[in-house]
Design a protein around this motif. Structure first.
Motif, mmCIF file in Angstrom:
data_model
loop_
_atom_site.group_PDB
_atom_site.id
_atom_site.type_symbol
_atom_site.label_atom_id
_atom_site.label_comp_id
_atom_site.label_asym_id
_atom_site.label_seq_id
_atom_site.Cartn_x
_atom_site.Cartn_y
_atom_site.Cartn_z
ATOM 1 N N LYS A 152 -14.543 8.612 8.600
ATOM 2 C CA LYS A 152 -15.713 8.172 7.836
ATOM 3 C C LYS A 152 -16.647 9.368 7.592
ATOM 4 O O LYS A 152 -17.791 9.385 8.080
ATOM 5 C CB LYS A 152 -16.449 7.051 8.576
ATOM 6 N N ALA A 160 -24.215 11.400 6.455
ATOM 7 C CA ALA A 160 -25.497 10.750 6.210
ATOM 8 C C ALA A 160 -26.305 10.658 7.502
ATOM 9 O O ALA A 160 -27.513 10.929 7.513
ATOM 10 C CB ALA A 160 -25.280 9.354 5.618
ATOM 11 N N ASP A 165 -19.452 1.107 7.473
ATOM 12 C CA ASP A 165 -19.354 2.408 6.818
ATOM 13 C C ASP A 165 -20.394 2.505 5.702
ATOM 14 O O ASP A 165 -21.169 3.482 5.614
ATOM 15 C CB ASP A 165 -17.938 2.581 6.264
ATOM 16 N N ARG A 207 -23.800 4.914 5.370
ATOM 17 C CA ARG A 207 -23.949 5.809 4.217
ATOM 18 C C ARG A 207 -25.287 5.594 3.514
ATOM 19 O O ARG A 207 -25.927 6.548 3.061
ATOM 20 C CB ARG A 207 -22.833 5.554 3.198
ATOM 21 N N GLU A 266 -18.378 10.445 5.006
ATOM 22 C CA GLU A 266 -19.643 10.213 4.289
ATOM 23 C C GLU A 266 -20.685 9.595 5.218
ATOM 24 O O GLU A 266 -21.863 9.983 5.202
ATOM 25 C CB GLU A 266 -19.413 9.298 3.077
ATOM 26 N N ALA A 267 -20.272 8.637 6.032
ATOM 27 C CA ALA A 267 -21.208 8.017 6.980
ATOM 28 C C ALA A 267 -21.684 9.037 8.012
ATOM 29 O O ALA A 267 -22.880 9.103 8.340
ATOM 30 C CB ALA A 267 -20.540 6.829 7.673
#
Length: 508
Positions: free
Chosen positions: A215, A221, A181, A185, A217-218
């Motif tokens: 997840k 990104a 993770d 990110r 945020e990942a």
């Protein structure tokens, strides 16, 4: 044809508390360089084929090979910083299959000087599967998801058959682990560029990076970075539900495509290649900079850790030093675990060193451990069968294991068990099912003499081929069976690296 058309659904699995937020609240940082590193020289599937390339008293530099010899089965170890080799001796190691190995004990000099002979590889020289696999093994590339299977061996298998899809696994479904993770990110470009290179090396038409729905945020990104790369529609990013063990490669293939990998077969047998996100990022760094694997991200967490977090740590750092970098212990440790809480391995102490397999260290308190209960008779509720991601009947396997019925064990699919522990969690009778299956596998193989084991392996190989042939007949028309010529693959890898480099220069 789009290999993701008609996406399927994985069978079985359970919902588990993630226990990840404690280690993801803080930013990813490098762990401090320790004063000493312990680097195993016996790595890969054939440790006997390599020999030390250094001796006591010798100064080595970061990225310098510490071993020599060996082929695709032997994963090389490199110095993860500069310093003096103080000794070559056997030490305990953190490895899923090996408890002790010959190690180089390195006194760190603090200069962190790179070996000047490192250079970007020329993929066009890998004109045979053996050269490809050996080159990647000598770069230290092995599965960083925890299994540490040589990356080159998986890729060499793609020479036999056209790959329908490359799957880059960022699911990370097991509780507590969050290193992938944090990688996605913080270094989405390395992941995506490595994924593109893997698609080319495998000769596949397309690839997909898979992230669990929990997840965000990942996922964001990766989605931000994807349009910045000239992917030529070779790559996409998709999500799967946050269910354990959704990250198993067989479960992931079924969830994404609806195709079930036949028993005894490997995913590459039916045109699918799976690799962990950490592995593809390391592949890109090797292809782009010539850097072998000398570090990895490790999650340090659990109720007995003062400051849970993820750190970029040099291979060979002792777990004691890693925990000290996280503020030390905050309480009594009931169990020290390498890996997640479901499939992790209990460690004898924190004096062993971080290796490629060390994706997570859990210092668990008594409250975090599953309470041991007296096993009671099976009530035939069927919960274990419903939860089993491999569609097995654990209660029948347990009865066969209990009575030593080896033929029944194999017929019931014992070797299809991935030892995920789902059946243990849902069993109301608290039967240690997974442990009985592990013991059953060992006992079945150890009961054979050499000749019987050879005949057994030959019979399994013949059965694997029959099942793969049957699968291909049922799924004809889903993609070409002829592998892509290797020359086109290697040219494609060079093109990917050049494209990503141009994008980096433009953005800079």
């Amino acid at each position: 044809m789009n290999a993701l058309q008609g996406r399927g659904r994985a069978t079985g699995g359970i919902a588990l508390p993630p226990h990840k937020s404690a280690s993801t609240q803080r930013s990813l940082e490098p762990a401090p360089l320790p004063s000493e590193l312990i680097l195993p020289l016996e790595e890969g599937l054939s440790a006997r084929d390599v020999r030390p390339a250094v001796e006591s008293g010798q100064r080595v530099l970061r990225g310098q090979p510490l071993v020599q010899g060996g082929g695709p089965l032997s994963t090389w170890t490199h110095a993860s910083t500069s310093g003096i080799v103080r000794s070559l001796e056997r030490r305990p190691v953190a490895h899923p299959r090996r408890r002790e190995a010959l190690c180089a004990v390195l006194e760190v000099d603090g200069h962190d000087e790179w070996w000047p002979e490192l250079k970007r590889p020329d993929p066009t020289e890998w004109d045979t599967p053996e050269k490809l696999a050996t080159a990647l093994s000598r770069a230290g590339l092995a599965g960083l998801g925890g299994a540490v299977f040589p990356t080159g061996l998986k890729l060499a298998a793609t020479w036999r058959k056209r790959m329908r899809l490359v799957i880059v696994n960022g699911v990370e479904c097991e509780p507590y682990i969050s290193c992938d993770d944090m990688l996605m990110r913080t270094a989405p470009r390395d992941v995506l560029a490595g994924a593109l290179a893997l698609v080319e090396l495998a000769g596949a038409a397309q690839g997909v990076v898979v992230v669990e729905e929990d997840k965000p945020e990942a996922l964001q990104a990766l989605q931000r970075e994807l349009p910045l790369l000239d992917t030529q529609q070779q790559l996409s990013v998709v999500t799967v539900p946050a269910t354990y063990p959704a990250g198993g490669e067989r479960q992931l293939i079924q969830a994404l495509t609806g195709h079930e990998v036949p028993s005894l077969a490997k995913p590459t047998d039916i045109g699918y290649l799976c690799q962990n996100v950490g592995t593809v990022a390391a592949l890109y760094r090797y292809l782009e900079r010539g850097h072998p694997v000398t570090s990895r991200i490790t999650t340090v967490t659990g109720g007995a850790i003062a400051t849970p977090r993820n750190l970029e740590v040099r291979l060979g750092t002792s777990i004691a030093d890693l925990i000290a970098a996280c503020g030390g212990y905050a309480g009594a440790v009931a169990r020290l675990i390498m890996g997640g809480s479901m499939m992790g391995v209990a460690l004898p102490s924190d004096l062993v060193a971080v290796g490629r397999a060390t994706n997570c260290i859990i210092a668990a308190t008594e409250q975090e451990l599953r309470q041991s209960s007296q096993a009671m008779p099976c009530i035939r509720c069927g919960n274990c069968s419903e939860a089993c991601p491999a569609s097995l009947m654990p209660q029948e396997l347990f009865r066969a294991a209990e009575h030593g019925r080896f033929d029944a064990l194999e017929n019931l699919g014992l070797f299809d068990c991935i030892e995920c522990g789902c059946c243990d969690v849902v069993c109301p009778s608290h039967i240690k099912l997974t442990e009985s299956f592990k013991v059953g596998k060992r006992t079945l193989v150890q009961a054979m003499d050499h000749d019987a084991r050879v005949r057994w392996l030959d019979a399994r190989e013949q059965l694997r081929r029959q099942r793969v042939t049957s699968w291909e007949r049922r799924h004809s028309g889903n993609g070409g069976d002829e592998p892509l010529p290797q020359g086109r693959r290697l040219e494609g890898v060079a093109d990917v690296i050049a494209r990503v480099s141009r994008e980096e220069e433009t953005n800079a």
